[in-house]
Design a protein around this motif. Structure first.
Motif, PDB file in Angstrom:
ATOM      1  N   ALA A  95     -17.753 -63.081   9.344  1.00 26.52           N
ATOM      2  CA  ALA A  95     -16.903 -63.668  10.382  1.00 26.52           C
ATOM      3  C   ALA A  95     -15.916 -62.658  10.936  1.00 26.52           C
ATOM      4  O   ALA A  95     -15.484 -62.769  12.088  1.00 26.52           O
ATOM      5  N   SER A  96     -15.541 -61.654  10.152  1.00 26.45           N
ATOM      6  CA  SER A  96     -14.589 -60.655  10.621  1.00 26.45           C
ATOM      7  C   SER A  96     -15.186 -59.729  11.671  1.00 26.45           C
ATOM      8  O   SER A  96     -14.450 -59.031  12.371  1.00 26.45           O
ATOM      9  N   CYS A  97     -16.505 -59.716  11.807  1.00 28.09           N
ATOM     10  CA  CYS A  97     -17.167 -58.829  12.777  1.00 28.09           C
ATOM     11  C   CYS A  97     -17.636 -59.584  14.022  1.00 28.09           C
ATOM     12  O   CYS A  97     -18.190 -58.954  14.933  1.00 28.09           O
ATOM     13  N   LEU A  98     -17.433 -60.904  14.068  1.00 28.43           N
ATOM     14  CA  LEU A  98     -17.967 -61.690  15.180  1.00 28.43           C
ATOM     15  C   LEU A  98     -17.419 -61.268  16.543  1.00 28.43           C
ATOM     16  O   LEU A  98     -18.197 -61.097  17.490  1.00 28.43           O
ATOM     17  N   PRO A  99     -16.092 -61.069  16.708  1.00 29.07           N
ATOM     18  CA  PRO A  99     -15.613 -60.650  18.037  1.00 29.07           C
ATOM     19  C   PRO A  99     -16.194 -59.312  18.490  1.00 29.07           C
ATOM     20  O   PRO A  99     -16.506 -59.135  19.668  1.00 29.07           O
ATOM     21  N   LEU A 100     -16.336 -58.370  17.555  1.00 28.70           N
ATOM     22  CA  LEU A 100     -16.889 -57.062  17.916  1.00 28.70           C
ATOM     23  C   LEU A 100     -18.345 -57.190  18.343  1.00 28.70           C
ATOM     24  O   LEU A 100     -18.757 -56.590  19.345  1.00 28.70           O
ATOM     25  N   VAL A 101     -19.124 -57.963  17.597  1.00 25.66           N
ATOM     26  CA  VAL A 101     -20.540 -58.140  17.936  1.00 25.66           C
ATOM     27  C   VAL A 101     -20.682 -58.850  19.277  1.00 25.66           C
ATOM     28  O   VAL A 101     -21.554 -58.510  20.092  1.00 25.66           O
ATOM     29  N   ALA A 102     -19.817 -59.826  19.532  1.00 26.34           N
ATOM     30  CA  ALA A 102     -19.908 -60.576  20.787  1.00 26.34           C
ATOM     31  C   ALA A 102     -19.555 -59.706  21.988  1.00 26.34           C
ATOM     32  O   ALA A 102     -19.994 -59.989  23.116  1.00 26.34           O
ATOM     33  N   GLN A 103     -18.757 -58.649  21.774  1.00 28.20           N
ATOM     34  CA  GLN A 103     -18.360 -57.790  22.895  1.00 28.20           C
ATOM     35  C   GLN A 103     -19.390 -56.723  23.242  1.00 28.20           C
ATOM     36  O   GLN A 103     -19.324 -56.150  24.337  1.00 28.20           O
ATOM     37  N   LEU A 104     -20.307 -56.465  22.356  1.00 28.30           N
ATOM     38  CA  LEU A 104     -21.288 -55.414  22.625  1.00 28.30           C
ATOM     39  C   LEU A 104     -22.119 -55.679  23.877  1.00 28.30           C
ATOM     40  O   LEU A 104     -22.316 -54.761  24.696  1.00 28.30           O
ATOM     41  N   PRO A 105     -22.638 -56.904  24.101  1.00 25.35           N
ATOM     42  CA  PRO A 105     -23.378 -57.138  25.351  1.00 25.35           C
ATOM     43  C   PRO A 105     -22.513 -56.920  26.588  1.00 25.35           C
ATOM     44  O   PRO A 105     -22.994 -56.387  27.597  1.00 25.35           O
TER      45      PRO A 105
END
Length: 267
Positions: A95-105
């Motif tokens: 869950a701590s990586c969700l914002p970063l992963v969502a910003q990649l696209p």
């Protein structure tokens, strides 16, 4: 390109948002800043999950370190016990990586948008602050781009610091140093893309400062009553603990008898 074709709907959306912000009177650079704020506001639910996950992991950090110490020689057993501990305590490390992963696209889609801007510039100037020739130019194409890269480096270190609060000291140092290694790669990105990432990092820093104020501090373990300068020192023990107790229970000592010597003078 497959990635570009998949991100085409997102590219069109970002292009429309940039054009709309620019039509409101914002320069192109501030339009990218506004786009970044919109993206981060849409990611607030994931950010809340990220903060809760960080709080949960910080609260259970002592137990997790104990598991790591206990099974440090068996990697497979360590992973099994950690997964079991996560499940029992409802911890989701991802869950701590969700914002970063969502910003990649968004990051890749904005890259393609700015690349199209360089080929087919829209109406109006793409320069910002009358310093950088164009937000579509590479960051290393102008001296001000290097200034932006320096700001990117500082903001990246700070954002990595706040995102790695649950890691140990070595992992945190690696987390902060690794992004700086890619500055030579980032220097070839469009200036607008670097500006987007700088704004994202500054948002993360502000979010980290707010979270630190709102996050309850984990209480330290108690080790008995606190001693002060007026607290009398504890009596020293000579190894015979039961002796003082027996001496206290036996009462006052009996009076000592004095023996008279034989052969003394008679009366």
């Amino acid at each position: 390109m497959i990635v570009a074709s998949i991100l085409t709907p997102l590219e069109d959306l970002l292009r429309h948002i940039l054009n709309a912000l620019h039509s409101l009177g914002l320069p192109w650079a501030w339009s990218i800043v506004g786009l970044t704020i919109i993206v981060r506001m849409l990611l607030v639910p994931l950010t809340v999950k990220q903060i809760h996950s960080m709080q949960n992991m910080q609260a259970h950090a002592p137990q997790m370190k104990e598991i790591q110490r206990k099974y440090k020689g068996d990697r497979q057993k360590l992973n099994e016990e950690l997964m079991k501990f996560y499940k029992e305590n409802h911890i989701n490390p991802a869950a701590s990586c969700l914002p970063l992963v969502a910003q990649l696209p968004v990051f890749f889609a904005l890259y393609f948008v700015l690349r199209q801007f360089s080929k087919h510039p829209p109406s109006g100037s793409l320069s910002w602050l009358h310093i950088v020739p164009s937000i579509a130019d590479k960051a290393n194409a102008h001296w001000s781009g290097y200034l932006l890269l320096a700001i990117y480096a500082g903001s990246q270190v700070l954002s990595s610091y706040f995102m790695s609060t649950t890691m140990d000291k070595t992992q945190r140092i690696i987390m902060m140093i690794v992004p700086l290694v890619f500055i030579s790669v980032v220097a070839h990105f469009p200036t607008g893309l670097v500006l987007y990432w700088v704004t994202t990092n500054l948002w993360t820093v502000g979010q980290g400062l707010i979270t630190r104020r709102l996050m309850p501090k984990t209480p330290l373990p108690s080790f008995g009553p606190k001693r002060s300068s007026r607290t009398p020192p504890a009596p020293k023990s000579d190894g015979n603990v039961a002796a003082p107790a027996r001496a206290a229970a036996s009462g006052p000592p009996a009076p000592r008898r004095v023996k008279r010597k034989k052969g003394g003078p008679r009366r």
